[in-house]
Scaffold this motif. Structure first.
Motif, PDB file in Angstrom:
ATOM      1  N   PHE A 103      44.823  42.087  52.016  1.00  0.00           N
ATOM      2  CA  PHE A 103      45.327  43.326  51.429  1.00  0.00           C
ATOM      3  C   PHE A 103      44.224  44.067  50.686  1.00  0.00           C
ATOM      4  CE2 PHE A 103      46.985  45.149  47.383  1.00  0.00           C
ATOM      5  CZ  PHE A 103      47.606  46.270  47.915  1.00  0.00           C
ATOM      6  N   LEU A 104      43.535  43.370  49.797  1.00  0.00           N
ATOM      7  CA  LEU A 104      42.508  44.028  48.986  1.00  0.00           C
ATOM      8  C   LEU A 104      41.301  44.444  49.818  1.00  0.00           C
ATOM      9  CD1 LEU A 104      42.742  41.789  45.802  1.00  0.00           C
ATOM     10  CD2 LEU A 104      43.605  44.119  46.105  1.00  0.00           C
ATOM     11  N   ASP A 105      41.025  43.711  50.878  1.00  0.00           N
ATOM     12  CA  ASP A 105      39.912  44.084  51.736  1.00  0.00           C
ATOM     13  C   ASP A 105      40.288  45.252  52.652  1.00  0.00           C
ATOM     14  OD1 ASP A 105      37.135  43.259  52.344  1.00  0.00           O
ATOM     15  OD2 ASP A 105      37.918  43.022  54.374  1.00  0.00           O
ATOM     16  N   ASP A 106      41.511  45.226  53.179  1.00  0.00           N
ATOM     17  CA  ASP A 106      41.969  46.272  54.090  1.00  0.00           C
ATOM     18  C   ASP A 106      42.133  47.610  53.375  1.00  0.00           C
ATOM     19  OD1 ASP A 106      43.399  47.016  56.781  1.00  0.00           O
ATOM     20  OD2 ASP A 106      44.789  47.654  55.215  1.00  0.00           O
ATOM     21  N   VAL A 107      42.701  47.585  52.181  1.00  0.00           N
ATOM     22  CA  VAL A 107      43.027  48.824  51.478  1.00  0.00           C
ATOM     23  C   VAL A 107      41.852  49.338  50.640  1.00  0.00           C
ATOM     24  CG1 VAL A 107      44.580  49.901  49.809  1.00  0.00           C
ATOM     25  CG2 VAL A 107      45.471  48.208  51.417  1.00  0.00           C
ATOM     26  N   PHE A 108      41.175  48.421  49.935  1.00  0.00           N
ATOM     27  CA  PHE A 108      40.133  48.845  48.999  1.00  0.00           C
ATOM     28  C   PHE A 108      38.724  48.368  49.372  1.00  0.00           C
ATOM     29  CE2 PHE A 108      43.931  48.198  46.094  1.00  0.00           C
ATOM     30  CZ  PHE A 108      44.289  49.540  46.091  1.00  0.00           C
ATOM     31  N   HIS A 109      38.601  47.617  50.459  1.00  0.00           N
ATOM     32  CA  HIS A 109      37.304  47.062  50.865  1.00  0.00           C
ATOM     33  C   HIS A 109      36.682  46.211  49.758  1.00  0.00           C
ATOM     34  CE1 HIS A 109      37.493  49.630  54.393  1.00  0.00           C
ATOM     35  NE2 HIS A 109      37.713  50.654  53.606  1.00  0.00           N
ATOM     36  N   MET A 110      37.537  45.445  49.082  1.00  0.00           N
ATOM     37  CA  MET A 110      37.047  44.633  47.976  1.00  0.00           C
ATOM     38  C   MET A 110      37.527  43.179  48.087  1.00  0.00           C
ATOM     39  SD  MET A 110      39.357  46.392  44.942  1.00  0.00           S
ATOM     40  CE  MET A 110      39.257  45.060  43.757  1.00  0.00           C
ATOM     41  N   GLY A 111      37.584  42.685  49.321  1.00  0.00           N
ATOM     42  CA  GLY A 111      38.029  41.313  49.525  1.00  0.00           C
ATOM     43  C   GLY A 111      37.132  40.305  48.835  1.00  0.00           C
ATOM     44  N   LYS A 112      35.823  40.403  49.068  1.00  0.00           N
ATOM     45  CA  LYS A 112      34.879  39.450  48.471  1.00  0.00           C
ATOM     46  C   LYS A 112      34.824  39.601  46.951  1.00  0.00           C
ATOM     47  CE  LYS A 112      31.909  38.907  52.523  1.00  0.00           C
ATOM     48  NZ  LYS A 112      30.539  39.097  53.076  1.00  0.00           N
ATOM     49  N   PHE A 113      34.888  40.851  46.488  1.00  0.00           N
ATOM     50  CA  PHE A 113      34.876  41.100  45.048  1.00  0.00           C
ATOM     51  C   PHE A 113      36.098  40.474  44.384  1.00  0.00           C
ATOM     52  CE2 PHE A 113      36.365  43.892  41.565  1.00  0.00           C
ATOM     53  CZ  PHE A 113      35.336  43.683  40.653  1.00  0.00           C
ATOM     54  N   SER A 114      37.270  40.646  45.011  1.00  0.00           N
ATOM     55  CA  SER A 114      38.502  40.088  44.434  1.00  0.00           C
ATOM     56  C   SER A 114      38.459  38.566  44.434  1.00  0.00           C
ATOM     57  CB  SER A 114      39.725  40.577  45.216  1.00  0.00           C
ATOM     58  OG  SER A 114      39.709  40.095  46.552  1.00  0.00           O
ATOM     59  N   ARG A 115      37.898  37.992  45.482  1.00  0.00           N
ATOM     60  CA  ARG A 115      37.789  36.540  45.550  1.00  0.00           C
ATOM     61  C   ARG A 115      36.873  36.023  44.434  1.00  0.00           C
ATOM     62  NH1 ARG A 115      37.043  34.375  51.447  1.00  0.00           N
ATOM     63  NH2 ARG A 115      39.278  34.855  51.479  1.00  0.00           N
ATOM     64  N   PHE A 116      35.791  36.763  44.166  1.00  0.00           N
ATOM     65  CA  PHE A 116      34.874  36.401  43.079  1.00  0.00           C
ATOM     66  C   PHE A 116      35.589  36.481  41.729  1.00  0.00           C
ATOM     67  CE2 PHE A 116      32.118  37.988  39.698  1.00  0.00           C
ATOM     68  CZ  PHE A 116      31.188  36.956  39.609  1.00  0.00           C
ATOM     69  N   CYS A 117      36.320  37.582  41.509  1.00  0.00           N
ATOM     70  CA  CYS A 117      37.028  37.754  40.242  1.00  0.00           C
ATOM     71  C   CYS A 117      38.063  36.665  40.011  1.00  0.00           C
ATOM     72  CB  CYS A 117      37.715  39.128  40.208  1.00  0.00           C
ATOM     73  SG  CYS A 117      36.582  40.515  40.036  1.00  0.00           S
ATOM     74  N   ILE A 118      38.811  36.331  41.061  1.00  0.00           N
ATOM     75  CA  ILE A 118      39.860  35.324  40.925  1.00  0.00           C
ATOM     76  C   ILE A 118      39.269  33.940  40.685  1.00  0.00           C
ATOM     77  CG2 ILE A 118      41.715  34.122  42.165  1.00  0.00           C
ATOM     78  CD1 ILE A 118      42.332  36.832  43.532  1.00  0.00           C
ATOM     79  N   SER A 119      38.239  33.578  41.433  1.00  0.00           N
ATOM     80  CA  SER A 119      37.642  32.258  41.281  1.00  0.00           C
ATOM     81  C   SER A 119      36.972  32.081  39.919  1.00  0.00           C
ATOM     82  CB  SER A 119      36.631  31.992  42.402  1.00  0.00           C
ATOM     83  OG  SER A 119      35.565  32.916  42.343  1.00  0.00           O
ATOM     84  N   ASN A 120      36.537  33.207  39.318  1.00  0.00           N
ATOM     85  CA  ASN A 120      35.886  33.147  38.002  1.00  0.00           C
ATOM     86  C   ASN A 120      36.805  33.603  36.868  1.00  0.00           C
ATOM     87  OD1 ASN A 120      32.836  32.446  38.439  1.00  0.00           O
ATOM     88  ND2 ASN A 120      33.363  33.884  40.084  1.00  0.00           N
ATOM     89  N   ARG A 121      38.069  33.794  37.169  1.00  0.00           N
ATOM     90  CA  ARG A 121      39.099  34.159  36.190  1.00  0.00           C
ATOM     91  C   ARG A 121      38.825  35.501  35.499  1.00  0.00           C
ATOM     92  NH1 ARG A 121      42.549  29.923  35.260  1.00  0.00           N
ATOM     93  NH2 ARG A 121      41.875  27.891  36.055  1.00  0.00           N
ATOM     94  N   HIS A 122      38.213  36.414  36.220  1.00  0.00           N
ATOM     95  CA  HIS A 122      37.998  37.756  35.678  1.00  0.00           C
ATOM     96  C   HIS A 122      39.190  38.640  36.053  1.00  0.00           C
ATOM     97  CE1 HIS A 122      34.094  36.422  34.586  1.00  0.00           C
ATOM     98  NE2 HIS A 122      33.513  36.563  35.776  1.00  0.00           N
ATOM     99  N   TYR A 123      40.373  38.211  35.624  1.00  0.00           N
ATOM    100  CA  TYR A 123      41.599  38.905  36.021  1.00  0.00           C
ATOM    101  C   TYR A 123      41.681  40.314  35.446  1.00  0.00           C
ATOM    102  CZ  TYR A 123      42.880  34.067  37.099  1.00  0.00           C
ATOM    103  OH  TYR A 123      42.904  32.792  37.584  1.00  0.00           O
ATOM    104  N   ASP A 124      41.131  40.503  34.240  1.00  0.00           N
ATOM    105  CA  ASP A 124      41.191  41.823  33.601  1.00  0.00           C
ATOM    106  C   ASP A 124      40.358  42.846  34.372  1.00  0.00           C
ATOM    107  OD1 ASP A 124      38.935  40.349  32.956  1.00  0.00           O
ATOM    108  OD2 ASP A 124      38.663  41.311  30.998  1.00  0.00           O
ATOM    109  N   ILE A 125      39.195  42.411  34.877  1.00  0.00           N
ATOM    110  CA  ILE A 125      38.328  43.303  35.657  1.00  0.00           C
ATOM    111  C   ILE A 125      39.006  43.675  36.977  1.00  0.00           C
ATOM    112  CG2 ILE A 125      36.101  43.504  36.842  1.00  0.00           C
ATOM    113  CD1 ILE A 125      34.941  41.594  34.755  1.00  0.00           C
TER     114      ILE A 125
END
Length: 389
Positions: free
Chosen positions: A116-138
């Motif tokens: 979803f995040l990669d298809d709509v916002f082209h941020m699949g890898k970025f979201s995976r990085f944020c989630i794995s590092n608990r940067h939920y606010d970002i």
């Protein structure tokens, strides 16, 4: 197969009961696609008490009922979707706003969050990085800002209900016809029955794996073809359907060769049809009239098998060809499976005292994973083709 909320498997044999055509009416539902399928492949063409020429079809229907839970398609713009947060399982949670029927909250499953995040916002890898590092606010800040800037972006969301909770299963295009598993099963049953009737044979559901999203069924014909100095060849079909993302509904010719010692292996020959979910019903009707296609592929496969003298001992070159195909399949076979194949080679488990049948029989033990099993079966067929050319 990946983990799913619902998953069931079965095996059948010649004594497994067959379903009646009357039982298939539950596979036709209320959607526009279902109605079109029923118009083009009407059950009224058959006697409701007539049995399918597919042994095990009754059990396959029961298995399907176990995984056939409530599903929903929602076509919605981003402006009507609210980002709620991330679940304990590190999956995205969305709220679909609806003033009339009330809001619906759903949590991602499988690979939905990344897709979803990669298809709509082209941020699949970025979201995976944020989630794995608990940067939920970002992540939340970025998603909310992008939703505000692109409210008119529209997607079709596929949802699944489990224990009164909704889960986001995938994104599909609104141009898709959504040939879900119930329709794939319906079309398979009707088409294989017609083939069996025309060719005076019947099929057996040898093995089946069903989930809330996928359908994989192995059929074989009851009567083998015997080839002197080779053994028995059982022809059949492998049918698969995937409802998630850009899924396909396909049927491939499959065969099993068994020698006099009971050693055996299966190979997958070629597609009889391979239809994506954007395919029109008229095209499907044409593709599913495949009696000649199956028989044509059967003859080609028999020619290959006869030409390579499959019962004779392997040569060193043939052994090298087999292992090179397996060991180079880094995208399809796991490291563990490839290491086990390498171990077979080093320990001389497969050697030039064996026939191709004996070797493939032993190699089939290197994995139990269904995807890897299927890939090995494709390799076996490739090897037979290579040796016969």
């Amino acid at each position: 197969m990946k983990k799913h909320l619902y998953k069931v498997s079965m095996r059948g044999n010649e004594s497994s009961p067959s379903a009646t055509f009357g039982q298939l009416k539950y596979l036709i539902r209320e959607s526009e696609v279902d109605k079109i399928i029923n118009e083009n492949f009407p059950l009224s063409d058959f006697n409701s008490k007539e049995k399918l020429l597919i042994h095990g079809s009754a059990e396959l229907l029961k298995c399907f009922e176990k995984v056939d839970e409530e599903k929903l398609d929602i076509v919605e713009k981003l402006g009507n979707i609210e980002y709620i947060g991330i679940s304990d399982q590190h999956e995205i949670i969305l709220r679909f706003k609806d003033e009339k029927s009330g809001d619906l909250i759903a949590t991602g499953i499988y690979d939905f969050t990344y897709d979803f995040l990669d298809d709509v916002f082209h941020m699949g890898k970025f979201s995976r990085f944020c989630i794995s590092n608990r940067h939920y606010d970002i992540l939340k800040e970025n998603i909310n800002e992008l939703i505000k800037k692109m409210p008119l972006i529209e997607r079709q969301y596929r949802l699944l209900k489990n224990n009164d909770k909704w889960f986001l299963r995938g994104i599909t295009s609104t141009r898709y016809n959504n040939y879900d598993n119930h329709l794939a099963l319906y079309l398979t049953f009707i088409s294989l029955h017609r083939y069996a009737k025309q060719n005076k044979t019947f099929f057996i559901v040898e093995e089946a794996f069903l989930t809330d999203s996928e359908l994989r069924v192995f059929f074989r014909q009851n009567e083998p073809i015997e080839i002197p100095k080779v053994g028995k060849i059982y022809f059949g079909a492998y049918v698969s359907n995937n409802e998630i993302k850009e899924g396909t509904f396909s049927l491939e010719l499959r065969y099993t060769i068994q020698n006099e010692s009971g050693r055996r292996f299966s190979g997958i020959s070629d597609f009889v049809f391979n239809l994506n979910h954007a395919t029109g019903v008229n095209n499907i009707k044409e593709k599913l009239s495949y009696s000649e296609k199956i028989n044509e592929l059967k003859e080609i496969t028999l020619e290959h098998i006869r030409s390579i003298k499959i019962a004779e001992k392997l040569t060193e070159n043939q052994i090298y060809l087999i292992f090179s195909k397996i060991l180079s399949s880094t995208q399809k076979l796991s490291k563990e499976t490839r290491e086990k194949a390498k171990e077979y080679r080093i320990k001389n488990v497969i050697n030039n005292t064996m026939s191709i049948i004996d070797a493939f029989d032993k190699l089939s033990d290197i994995t139990t994973d269904i995807d890897e099993r299927l890939y090995l079966e494709r390799i076996y067929h490739e090897v037979i083709n290579s040796l016969s050319s």
